[in-house]
Every structure is written in C-alpha cells, then in structure tokens.
Design a protein around this motif. Structure first.
Motif, mmCIF file in Angstrom:
data_model
loop_
_atom_site.group_PDB
_atom_site.id
_atom_site.type_symbol
_atom_site.label_atom_id
_atom_site.label_comp_id
_atom_site.label_asym_id
_atom_site.label_seq_id
_atom_site.Cartn_x
_atom_site.Cartn_y
_atom_site.Cartn_z
ATOM 1 N N LYS A 13 4.810 -0.544 -2.591
ATOM 2 C CA LYS A 13 3.404 -0.712 -2.228
ATOM 3 C C LYS A 13 2.952 -2.096 -2.696
ATOM 4 O O LYS A 13 3.239 -2.484 -3.823
ATOM 5 N N SER A 62 -3.141 -6.147 7.784
ATOM 6 C CA SER A 62 -3.647 -7.400 7.205
ATOM 7 C C SER A 62 -4.817 -7.916 8.026
ATOM 8 O O SER A 62 -4.938 -7.640 9.226
ATOM 9 N N ASN A 87 1.895 -1.402 7.612
ATOM 10 C CA ASN A 87 1.391 -2.709 7.190
ATOM 11 C C ASN A 87 0.080 -3.015 7.900
ATOM 12 O O ASN A 87 -0.068 -2.762 9.100
ATOM 13 N N LYS A 94 -0.616 -4.679 -2.507
ATOM 14 C CA LYS A 94 -1.983 -5.002 -2.106
ATOM 15 C C LYS A 94 -2.262 -6.435 -2.508
ATOM 16 O O LYS A 94 -1.922 -6.844 -3.629
ATOM 17 N N GLU A 130 -6.346 -10.644 3.495
ATOM 18 C CA GLU A 130 -6.153 -9.353 2.827
ATOM 19 C C GLU A 130 -4.951 -8.659 3.450
ATOM 20 O O GLU A 130 -4.735 -8.727 4.662
ATOM 21 N N ASN A 131 -4.146 -7.989 2.592
ATOM 22 C CA ASN A 131 -2.949 -7.313 3.095
ATOM 23 C C ASN A 131 -2.679 -6.041 2.294
ATOM 24 O O ASN A 131 -2.839 -6.021 1.067
ATOM 25 N N TYR A 132 -2.272 -4.991 3.013
ATOM 26 C CA TYR A 132 -1.778 -3.769 2.378
ATOM 27 C C TYR A 132 -0.477 -3.388 3.069
ATOM 28 O O TYR A 132 -0.397 -3.351 4.303
ATOM 29 N N TYR A 133 0.544 -3.125 2.243
ATOM 30 C CA TYR A 133 1.863 -2.794 2.790
ATOM 31 C C TYR A 133 2.478 -1.660 1.978
ATOM 32 O O TYR A 133 2.351 -1.622 0.745
ATOM 33 N N GLN A 134 3.151 -0.735 2.664
ATOM 34 C CA GLN A 134 3.876 0.308 1.962
ATOM 35 C C GLN A 134 5.060 0.771 2.808
ATOM 36 O O GLN A 134 5.059 0.684 4.041
#
Length: 682
Positions: free
Chosen positions: A212, A181, A179, A214, A197-201
């Motif tokens: 996933k 952000s 994760n 975004k 902004e965030n990206y998680y997987q």
C-alpha cells in the motif's frame, strides 16, 4: 548460448525488416534525436555534444511502467538496471552497483527536480516515489563527483511536470491491484503550481507481499522578480509493504508463490509478519537569482523526517531519521566570438541523524528490547567545474571536488559506548571532452575518479553491530563513446568503459538471515553499452500509421581482483549479481490513427549469485505488451490502456538475494498478469 523461441526469432526478423523499411523512406521533419536537450543539473546542453555518459528516459518510456514501479522504463537503457525483490522492494544499479544493495538504492545519487532525495550517508528511499509523478529521468553513468558528489555508480535526475495539466488516473489488474492518482499543474499568475496525489495497493503474486502506498506532492515555482525564482516543494509518502523473503531453488520449484518458510529454530516471513512501513516527509526551498546576464546564484535548503519500521524474522526494528541538506553555487558565463565558457563554484552537504531501536519480533509486534543505537552521518563536497565550447566543435567539461565523509556512533542499550570515524578527504577530478565531427556525429572521451563511503545501513546493518572497519570504495573510470545520427531516421550510440575499483563493499548474510558488509579488495569492470533508436516514422497509411523502434544492450566483463575470503581465493571470479549481457527492445506501432501498441522485451543473461560463482541464475527473455486508445470528447480525453506483463508466462526471478545464507537466493516474479485502466485529461 541462449536458445531463442520461434516467436523470438520471428520478432528479431521483423525488426530487421522494419529497419530496412525505415531506411528506404524519405526523411521527416521532426526534431533529431541527437538534438534532445539534457539538463545535467542546471548545465543544459544538447545530447550529441554532452561529454557525459547519459541516458534519457522520455515520457514514451515512462508509459511502459505499471503504476507501482519505474522498472520497465529504467531497464530500457543500457547500463542501468532496476530489480524487484518483491513488490515495493526495489534496487537500482548503474553499471553493476547493486553489489552492496540488499534493498533500496545505494551508491547512486538521486535528485528530485532541484532537491536531493538521497540522504547524507548515500541511502535513497526510491520506492516512496510514485512513478506517475515523474515526467522525465536523466541517468548519468559512472562517477560524476564534480557536480553530484562522491558515488562510483551513477546519478539519477528525476523531473516532475513543467507544463499545465489536469488529469486523473484509475487502473486495476491482477492480484487485487488498484491504482488511483490526480495531477493538477497550472500557471497561476507568477506561480506555477503542481498538486499530485496517488493511492496504490496490491496483494501481489506471492504470500506475504502486499503493498500500500499513499502520496501527496506539492510544488510552487514563484517568479517573484524578473531575474529571480523561488521554488518550494513538499513530498509526503506513506508506504507499507510485506517482505516474503528469499527461497531456495527447491522451494521455488515446489511453490513459487510461497513466502520464506520457518525452520526448527527460526520462524517464517508470514508468521513474523515481515515487512516495511515507511512514513516520510521531505520539504525544501530553492532560489535561482540571475544577478547579471553573466552571473547567477543558486541556493537550496531542505529537510526530511523518516519513521521507518521493519518487522523482520529475527527482530523488530524502528528507525527515526532526521535529514538536513544544503546546496549552493555561483555560475559565471562568458561568450566570445567563437568561444563560450561557464564556470561554477559551489558546495553541497548534509547531515543524517538516526535513532535505531531493535526489539524481539512477536509476530509483527514489538517485544523485549534488544539494542538501541544512535548514528549520525556527515557528508559534503566543495566543487568547481568548467565548461568550454570552441566554435561549436570542441566541448569540454572539467570538474574537481573535495569530498568529506564522517560519522558518529553511540551504543545506548544494553551497553553504553560511543566513538567517531572520519574518512580521509578525497580530491576527485573529472575531465570530459567531445568533438563534433559533423552534424549529428560526435566522439567523446572521459576520465574521472569516484569515491563512495559506507551508508548508515552498512555501518550499522541488520546484525545490529557497528562495522567500524568499513572504508569507502573508490576507483578511476575511463571511457570513450560515439554518437551518430543517420540522416533523420536513426540514432546510434556506443560506449566503452574501464572502471577499476578498490575496497569494493559487498554484502554478506549470517545464519539468521541478517546482513553485514565487508570490503572485498579490487574489481575490474569493463563493458560496452549500445543504443539504437529510430524516429517516429509516418508511414502515410490509414491502417498502419506510425512505427518506431529502440534497442539497447550492455555487454560486461566484471571481475574480482585480489579478493580472498578466509582460505578461499575468489580473484578472477565474475562479479556477483551482475549479468554479462542485457538486451532490451521496444517497438511502438500506431493503427487507425488511434490505437497505439508498445511491444517490449528484456533479455538478461546468467549471473553468479555468490562470490564463489558456484550458483548461477538462469537467463531469461521477458515480453510485455501495452495497448493504448484515446477517446475524444469536447473538452475531455480518455486514454484507455491495457497492459499484459510477462506475455510469455515465463518463470523467472526479477531480484536475487546475492550471497544469501542457506542458498535462499530466489525471489520469484509474477507470471503473466494484466492491468487495465483509464487516464482522463481535462
């Protein structure tokens, strides 16, 4: 009777001892818990004097969450329950309202700041929201039709950041979890700007359950005049998660990590690459104008577009959704010597337009067409509400709304047919009263009517048929409550409610695993909810510095009334999927003026998994622990953290498929797992 382990007994003994220690200490000077302010959608009031049944999810509770979900913080509040059928697939119930939610959020209205996250039909894609975006949540339990529209469950107000901040978050953990952000919030002249902004997987615990997500969120609050402010918001989310499907009890015992297996006639979840792909953009403008010191006007316009794909075991569904919503209201305030009053008159409405295409699912690829349909939902309500304050002793909140719901449907392929349905307009009153007996001690009563129309996914569910005989569920809710501050150390709250619902909407499954919905007659829902919370207590000790605790519990008796299914009479049975008892706790410790420890527990009793009450879930007790340690530099702060989820390595289910065909009720949750990370504040 739940058998408690020796660790649990020790834990409860520690709580009792800690409580006695707190009462023996001197008062501190921090703000009383009873003086917390709630927003109540621009009707601010103190918690102690509010007429509403409300829980506040503070930043301390939000810290309990893992990056992908808000489950821990929501479940720490009596009456609200978030379930995870699989990572990325969540549902929220307020006082048992997940009865009709195979996934997602229905019968619960959700707002994001001033904006409306729920669509016009009542469906909410709650899982597109990153938990790290949320700074505070207010949970309103029961019907609040005069302010929030026609639902029988409750309302959630999600609040984003309202103070300057520059931070970045990075974490990793079990099952390939990652994760990242970035959050930037700053006052720039007349503009308060937030960029998130965030990206998680994650690969997750079970087969066919990777996720996933975004997300980008932009907000601008522009004070363009001394008495006026314009707010703009854009949310872009791209969510993809696999769905492993439910297991039978025997399959779960054999291998908890497996996805739903195929049969001689129906393929399995992995073979069909079952999952959800949801791309969503939501944008809007809201204007606050203080016309005079006593008169103000609010107006909001917003729109959203959803591109939704669901490769399911038996078909591949595409949905293209366009949404438009409007909210406007006038507010008038008047103060006399010992009386103050506020009057609000307004309207909220929306349109939800969906084009649905179903194809054969060829291992995750669109095949031959099955059905193409169009569905357009309309909803709106006019409302008037009044607040009175008599000498800071007696507080009333009276509201009335006129609610309208209708939809148009059209079969496009392979048949051609269309029609429209308009539900009977509903006049929904709400009346609440609070009396302040003394400082920090109030008693309140409330009565209100709720109404909840079928959502688009219930009218046209995964069996690809329009269920035209569905009607809205409705009912009256009555409740009383006590709130008491003990000195400056402890806050306690207790509520009792009695809700009688008619034409309750419940979920069914056919032999192919496809869902459909029916009205189930009447339900009787009675319950007690409690909260006990201490102050953050300064122990004045260099080793053990601070301590506070929090307990909440719900004790429910929910029954079906006058409910027959074919030749079976289920009247008097317990309501499906609702536990009689949930007890939650949170201990916060601080050591060496640095190390913070959050130690939480969640107990859930048995619950029926089908309407016949012939299959019950097991009760469980889940423990989590988190360690947080700050490292200070000249202009930067590193907040290091480690979380251990499911500390006792319990085998349990966090979200059941109720009334599942073939007894595939079970979606096993992860056993013990870890997360470690750092949040950098600049």
């Amino acid at each position: 009777m739940v058998q408690l382990s020796s660790m649990t007994k020790f834990y409860l003994l520690a709580i009792t001892f800690s409580t006695s220690v707190l009462f023996s200490q001197k008062k501190d000077s921090a703000t009383l818990i009873s003086e917390v302010r709630i927003d109540a959608y621009k009707k601010p009031t103190s918690f102690i004097t509010s007429t509403k049944s409300v829980s506040v999810v503070s930043q301390d509770l939000l810290n309990l969450n893992t990056p992908e979900r808000l489950l821990e913080s929501i479940n720490q509040n009596a009456g609200s329950r978030m379930e995870e059928r699989s990572p990325g697939s969540y549902r929220i119930s307020v006082r048992g309202s997940s009865l009709r939610s195979p996934f997602g959020v229905r019968n619960v209205k959700v707002y994001l700041d001033d904006f409306i996250l729920s669509d016009a039909s009542g469906n909410t894609y709650f899982n597109v929201i990153s938990p790290e975006l949320i700074n505070r949540i207010e949970i309103y339990k029961g019907p609040e039709s005069g302010d929030f529209g026609a639902v029988t469950g409750g309302t959630l107000l999600l609040k984003t950041r309202n103070a300057e901040n520059t931070s970045a978050n990075l974490s990793t953990g079990s099952f390939g979890t990652f994760n990242q952000s970035i959050d930037f919030s700053k006052q720039l002249g007349k503009h308060f700007v937030q960029i998130f902004e965030n990206y998680y997987q994650t690969d997750s615990y079970r087969e066919q359950s990777a996720v996933k997500r975004k997300q980008i969120f932009l907000k601008d609050e522009f004070q363009y005049a001394g008495n006026a402010q314009l707010k703009a918001m854009v949310l872009l989310s791209d969510l993809e998660y696999q769905t492993p499907g439910g297991l039978t009890f025997e399959q779960m015992q054999n291998d908890r990590t497996q996805a739903r297996q195929g049969t001689a006639t129906i393929p399995g979840a992995s073979q069909q690459n079952a999952g959800i792909r949801n791309k969503m953009i939501l944008g809007g403008l809201a204007n606050d104008w203080n016309i005079t010191p006593k008169l103000s006007h609010f107006m909001l316009v917003q729109g959203s577009y959803v591109d939704f794909e669901n490769p399911f075991i038996t078909n591949f569904e595409n949905r293209f959704e366009s949404n438009f919503a409007l909210r406007t209201h006038l507010n008038y305030q008047q103060n006399w010597q010992k009386v103050s009053a506020e009057l609000r008159l307004g309207f909220e409405g929306g349109i939800n337009d969906i084009f649905i295409k179903n194809f054969d699912n060829n291992k995750g690829i669109e095949g031959d067409p099955q059905n193409f349909d169009q569905l357009k939902s309309y909803s709106g309500f006019y409302f008037v509400s009044q607040k009175l304050n008599f000498n800071e002793k007696l507080f009333t909140d009276i509201s009335l709304s006129l609610n309208s719901n209708s939809y148009e449907w059209e079969k496009i392929f392979p048949a051609s047919e269309n029609g429209k349905t308009k539900f009977k307009d509903q006049l929904l009153p709400n009346f609440g009263l609070t009396y302040l007996i003394g400082k920090g001690f109030s008693v309140r009563g409330k009565i209100g009517k709720g109404n909840s129309a079928p959502t688009n996914e219930e009218i046209r569910s995964s069996n690809q048929e329009f269920t035209l005989n569905l009607v809205p569920e409705y009912g009256w809710n009555k409740e009383i409550g006590l709130r008491k501050q003990f000195g400056n150390v402890l806050f306690a709250e207790a509520n009792y409610f009695d809700f009688r619902m008619k034409d309750a909407i419940v979920r069914r499954q056919n032999e192919r695993g496809q869902e459909f919905f029916v009205n189930s007659g009447e339900t009787l829902q009675q319950g007690v909810e409690i909260l006990l919370e201490s102050k953050n207590f300064d122990l004045k000790n260099d080793f053990f510095n601070n301590f506070k605790f929090r307990f909440s519990g719900s004790f429910y008796d929910f029954k079906f009334k006058n409910y027959k299914q074919g030749e079976n009479d289920f009247s008097g049975n317990d309501l499906t999927g609702v536990p009689k008892t949930t007890i939650n706790s949170l201990l916060n410790f601080t050591f060496f003026n640095k190390l913070s420890v959050d130690y939480s527990h969640f107990h859930t009793s048995k619950m029926p998994l089908n309407d016949a009450n012939t299959v019950l879930s097991d009760s469980n007790l889940i423990g989590n622990i988190q360690f947080r340690y700050p490292v200070e530099f000249e202009k930067t702060r590193l907040n290091l953290f480690v979380q251990i989820q499911n500390l006792y390595n319990t085998e349990y289910v966090l979200g059941f498929d109720i009334n599942a065909f073939g007894n595939r009720f079970y979606n096993p949750a992860a056993k013990r797992n870890f997360l470690l990370g750092v949040k950098v504040e600049f």
